[in-house]
Design an enzyme around this catalytic site. Structure first.
Site, mmCIF file in Angstrom:
data_model
loop_
_atom_site.group_PDB
_atom_site.id
_atom_site.type_symbol
_atom_site.label_atom_id
_atom_site.label_comp_id
_atom_site.label_asym_id
_atom_site.label_seq_id
_atom_site.Cartn_x
_atom_site.Cartn_y
_atom_site.Cartn_z
ATOM 1 N N THR A 134 36.381 7.536 19.308
ATOM 2 C CA THR A 134 35.130 6.817 19.494
ATOM 3 C C THR A 134 35.405 5.337 19.649
ATOM 4 O O THR A 134 36.518 4.861 19.468
ATOM 5 C CB THR A 134 34.182 7.024 18.313
ATOM 6 O OG1 THR A 134 32.909 6.487 18.659
ATOM 7 C CG2 THR A 134 34.676 6.316 17.075
ATOM 8 N N ASN B 188 19.242 -0.369 27.122
ATOM 9 C CA ASN B 188 20.323 -0.647 28.059
ATOM 10 C C ASN B 188 19.904 -1.364 29.325
ATOM 11 O O ASN B 188 20.737 -1.881 30.058
ATOM 12 C CB ASN B 188 21.076 0.639 28.386
ATOM 13 C CG ASN B 188 21.957 1.013 27.229
ATOM 14 O OD1 ASN B 188 22.836 0.253 26.866
ATOM 15 N ND2 ASN B 188 21.678 2.142 26.603
ATOM 16 N N THR C 183 20.945 -9.372 29.676
ATOM 17 C CA THR C 183 20.128 -10.482 30.211
ATOM 18 C C THR C 183 19.189 -11.029 29.140
ATOM 19 O O THR C 183 18.976 -10.405 28.115
ATOM 20 C CB THR C 183 19.311 -10.024 31.429
ATOM 21 O OG1 THR C 183 18.701 -8.788 31.109
ATOM 22 C CG2 THR C 183 20.205 -9.879 32.613
#
Lengths: 397, 397
Positions: A186, A392, A397
């Site tokens: 992971t 996501n 931004t």
């Protein structure tokens, strides 16, 4: 029971974690340290992604190690896609920490997680190293918190193992959430133990543990550039590989617990999904079917909607069986929440509304049977929610 | 210009479409027919999913054909996961339509699309066959509408090709939307032509056309149990394979137009994404990188958020290159909307806000360069939106 007694640190280890200011949110920890008082033995597996982060490239060359002393971990910046500047910054970090601790640079490992492609904030991190070292103590909780990104909670697991006349501690922690479809391990996961492990055996043991835990989970099908799983023992033994079965079992159980916690806290997850594939003719073919079901967007959205749409499970199984010896439409079976819905190739009448209600549980369990052989594999994932898209679509931004 | 003149039916074909009542929404067409007045030549490629629908199993055995006469298509029910009852119902449909048309059953093909695992509504369909045959006429529009499921618009494309002193028509239509990650062909797609094709050459031609169009799109990474792409010529030629380059080019251009329409109308899509991989050392390695970028949930959500998060593109490329000869962190380049953002392994400074604004266009174009060789491949997909989750969390319940 508090976290320190629930997740005790194995003897020989010290940890710390603090807010360095790497993350935009300056109320969250973002720098952690694992330290051993003496040389320790370390095994690790890393992402197979062809654009590995600077830390993965650096650590690969040091693995396995029987002189491990420290591992510094930052969140908030992945140090991947950062070119030559990223490599230099990573070396500078390892070197500065080695000086601080009075050990050699080759005894210091690094891990990074966070956004890809942003310049690595080496100055911010360097200015926090003194405090990080000063804060070393007998709790894993701070470092488990410091490695979180979009995780909603820290992930820890611990067990004790009796072997011979001694009792050993195995404690691990991990981060997960997004870009989770490990193809070695992971994103970031650490298991610490004072159980005796050898340099000769630790690498194959680390792979074995990863294959039965982290390599069987998926959140979104995307393999990170930073995936790393470390197994560190403060009790290095000389000689050839000798690993007591009870210790191996303990390591795997801690790894599976962490893997399930990562899947359950997948970005936007409202359900932990366990998929078990029974009756496979090999572990490999069972794993292919497992991965295909766990990663299917249509299966994951159906579960989000509490929809017993088993046709999508059948579809995903059929894709996982491409290029296998399986004949078209061989009779298979499917159940959800212990309700049989497809039995040896034929649909079964079931109470759709009752099953949909049963699917409002957090834990969803899908069992399929290929009726081909004696192999069984289980793995873990999560549903696909509108929150995943929200998280996501708005991350950088 | 109306649809009939924009998408003319090639000579020798008749089509029809109507509301049979298979779909819950009884205002939408759900049964269509393609008919040729004389024996036609047919090539087809089908899903590689190991649980193919009854229609795929049935049609595979008849493909290729030089005595094709009719193809009946229903939406609203996939006739997949329906066991023996589904197979019988499909045969009954083919046989009933053959009787109605006065042709033999082996000249009749079937296609189904819709929900998996529900009993096939053969009685409803049988009672509409007379009207379906009576409605045959010189327009493709009704049948293009009849094959829609969650599609928001019918998908048609047409071109004419001059070959020698003759002009031929190539007209195609397709359905898409969800479970679109063709591994042979898109869910359902049909190209009709009066250009001369031979029984010997049609199957390899069909594969070639599919590989350059439908096999390069992805909506959600899930390969349907029903994927089928048919190429039918009302102008069968005897002898060995002879295909004029201009005809092949025309077929590929119609197929690419349909493939892009399918991607642009993907479930919940707000953007059509074109990805071009340049500088690959083979078509195969270029296609692996292409598929990895097109199917990445994190790339797709970033585009949904108009986020020039190129680190995710790099991550997806790195996963597509696993098991290739590519070395870790070889210098590659990435641009979005013609703005260079990663150049030969190093990040490029760019105006993030201007690029984000440019990404509000419907058409998104990502170009990557592996700087390895002379192969280029392009493919098409769509972004991942909260609407995709809404649509698929609520489809069957």
């Amino acid at each position: 029971m508090n976290a320190e007694s629930e997740f005790p640190i194995p003897s020989g280890f010290l940890c710390s974690g603090l807010i360095a200011g790497i993350k935009e949110d300056t109320t969250r920890k973002d720098l952690g340290l694992i330290y051993t008082e003496k040389d320790a033995v370390l095994g690790a597996v890393y992402t197979r992604n062809k654009f590995p982060s600077a830390h993965v490239q650096y650590c690969k060359a040091l693995t396995p190690s029987n002189s491990f002393r420290a591992l510094v971990i930052n969140s908030g910046n992945a140090n991947a896609g950062t070119g030559e500047a990223g490599k230099k910054a990573n070396l500078k970090l390892a070197s500065a920490l080695a000086d601080q601790l009075g050990v050699s640079q080759s005894q210091v490992f690094t891990s990074s997680t966070g956004i890809i492609g942003e310049a690595f904030p080496i100055k911010i991190i360097e200015s926090s190293l003194q405090s990080l070292v000063d804060g070393l103590g007998s709790s894993c909780l701070d470092v488990a918190e410091a490695i979180m990104t979009t995780d909603t909670r820290p992930k820890l697991a611990s067990t004790t193992v009796k072997s011979g006349d001694k009792t050993y501690t195995i404690t691990g922690f991990a981060k997960g959430s997004g870009m989770i479809h490990p193809d070695m391990a992971t994103m970031l996961s650490y298991i610490l133990t004072d159980a005796p492990l050898t340099m000769n055996g630790i690498q194959s043991l680390t792979k074995k543990v990863a294959n039965q835990s982290f390599n069987r989970i998926s959140v979104d099908g995307d393999t990170s550039t930073n995936d790393s799983f470390y197994l560190i023992s403060s009790n290095p033994m000389a000689g050839k590989e000798v690993i007591a079965p009870e210790i191996e079992k303990g390591l795997i159980s801690v790894a599976i617990s962490l893997a399930k916690q990562v899947a359950a806290d997948g970005e936007g997850a409202r359900h932990l999904i366990e998929v078990c594939v029974n009756g496979a003719d090999s572990e490999e073919s069972g794993e292919k079917v497992l991965k295909s079901v766990l990663t299917s967007s249509l299966v994951k959205t159906a579960i989000n909607g509490h929809d017993p749409n088993w046709g999508r499970i059948l579809m995903a199984m059929g894709n996982g069986l491409v290029d296998s010896g399986f004949e078209d439409n061989e009779p298979v079976s499917i159940s959800i929440q212990s309700t049989p819905i497809f039995d040896r190739g034929e649909p079964v009448r079931f109470d759709r509304s009752a099953l949909s209600t049963a699917m409002s549980d957090f834990d969803i369990r899908i069992v399929v049977d290929l009726h081909r052989g004696g192999f069984s594999v289980c793995g873990w994932g999560c549903d696909f929610s509108t929150e995943y898209v929200h998280i996501n679509a708005e991350y950088s931004t």
